[in-house]
Design a protein around this motif. Structure first.
Motif, short mmCIF file in Angstrom:
data_model
loop_
_atom_site.label_atom_id
_atom_site.label_comp_id
_atom_site.label_asym_id
_atom_site.label_seq_id
_atom_site.Cartn_x
_atom_site.Cartn_y
_atom_site.Cartn_z
N VAL A 29 0.76 -1.09 0.14
CA VAL A 29 -0.05 0.13 -0.02
C VAL A 29 0.98 1.17 0.15
O VAL A 29 0.58 2.31 -0.89
N MET A 30 1.88 1.07 0.78
CA MET A 30 2.78 2.39 0.95
C MET A 30 3.57 2.67 -0.48
O MET A 30 3.95 3.73 -0.72
N ASN A 126 -0.88 12.49 3.64
CA ASN A 126 0.57 12.90 4.13
C ASN A 126 1.27 11.70 4.69
O ASN A 126 1.83 11.77 5.59
N GLY A 127 1.07 10.46 3.83
CA GLY A 127 1.88 9.08 4.49
C GLY A 127 1.25 8.45 5.37
O GLY A 127 1.97 7.44 5.78
N VAL A 128 0.15 8.85 5.88
CA VAL A 128 -0.44 8.36 7.24
C VAL A 128 -1.78 7.62 6.93
O VAL A 128 -2.71 8.35 6.33
N PRO A 129 -1.98 6.37 7.12
CA PRO A 129 -3.13 5.75 6.60
C PRO A 129 -4.19 6.22 7.41
O PRO A 129 -4.12 6.26 8.78
N LEU A 130 -5.48 6.59 6.92
CA LEU A 130 -6.56 7.34 7.70
C LEU A 130 -7.79 6.01 7.80
O LEU A 130 -8.15 5.77 8.60
N LEU A 131 -7.76 5.40 6.57
CA LEU A 131 -8.83 4.45 6.40
C LEU A 131 -8.31 3.17 5.69
O LEU A 131 -7.30 3.19 4.75
N TYR A 132 -8.52 2.20 6.27
CA TYR A 132 -7.76 0.80 5.71
C TYR A 132 -8.82 -0.36 5.62
O TYR A 132 -8.96 -1.15 6.59
N LEU A 154 -3.29 16.72 8.74
CA LEU A 154 -3.10 17.88 7.80
C LEU A 154 -1.78 18.89 8.46
O LEU A 154 -1.67 18.77 9.76
N ARG A 155 -1.18 19.43 7.65
CA ARG A 155 -0.19 20.57 7.92
C ARG A 155 -0.17 21.69 7.29
O ARG A 155 -0.97 21.73 6.16
N ARG A 156 0.38 22.74 7.85
CA ARG A 156 0.59 24.06 6.97
C ARG A 156 1.40 23.65 5.71
O ARG A 156 2.27 22.76 6.08
N VAL A 162 -4.16 10.58 -0.79
CA VAL A 162 -4.21 9.28 -2.08
C VAL A 162 -5.36 8.33 -1.58
O VAL A 162 -5.34 8.12 -0.66
N ILE A 163 -6.30 8.24 -2.40
CA ILE A 163 -7.26 7.14 -2.32
C ILE A 163 -7.18 5.96 -3.13
O ILE A 163 -7.20 6.12 -4.58
#
Length: 189
Positions: A29-30, A126-132, A154-156, A162-163
């Motif tokens: 996935v990554m 941003n490289g962190v899985p939210l939904l799997y 999120l960040r400034r 990516v979905i």
């Protein structure tokens, strides 16, 4: 790897171990995530956003995305369209993405991410899985969709979403529809 469950009214977040999704390992996935970012870098699609209230919904401006007709069973999503992989609308999966830059001068006050997908998806911010999601074919799962609090994802500056969406039994067709609609709502100071 950790996952946040969808938020419920006045409930706390719950952290759980991520299952394998669609037979894909975390490293696969990554790898797909990094490959998508490379493709976006070549194209150079980026939006600078400085308004206080922002809404970014899936449409043809997302990388690799093409708007498709909404199936009657799918929930309507305000400020977003259902999309699928623009390179092959019959594909059994779609990898779509967007990139945007938030003002360095403003603080992220609130951010929510809504997704409705037929059948299941992986979402990486941003490289962190939210939904799997694990493979499934239950209409109650994707209709009426799910909402997540994503402020801490999120960040400034530059942000990427990516979905990776999957159709349950193979190729997308009239008899086996597939689509994904997502909307990110952000409130800046």
């Amino acid at each position: 790897m950790k996952l946040l469950k969808p938020e419920k009214a006045a409930s706390t977040w719950k952290v759980v171990r991520l299952p394998r999704s669609a037979g894909l390992s975390r490293s696969k996935v990554m790898s797909m995530y990094r490959a998508q970012l490379k493709k976006m870098n070549r194209v150079g699609k980026d939006r600078f956003l400085s308004q206080r209230l922002l809404s970014i919904g899936t449409d043809n401006s997302w990388f690799n995305a093409q708007v498709i007709p909404r199936e009657p069973a799918w929930v309507p999503v305000q400020n977003a369209n259902y999309v699928w992989f623009s390179g092959n609308l019959s594909a059994d999966n779609a990898v779509i993405s967007t990139r945007f830059t938030l003002s360095q001068q403003r603080r992220i006050v609130n951010a929510s991410f809504f997704i409705s997908v037929d059948n299941y998806a992986i979402v990486i911010i941003n490289g962190v899985p939210l939904l799997y999601d694990g493979p499934q074919n239950t209409p109650a799962f994707f209709n009426p969709g799910r909402t997540f609090n994503v402020r801490r994802f999120l960040r400034r500056g530059r942000n990427d979403i990516v979905i990776i969406a999957f159709n349950f039994v193979g190729a997308r067709s009239v008899s086996n529809p597939a689509g994904v609609a997502a909307r990110l709502d952000i409130q800046l100071s």
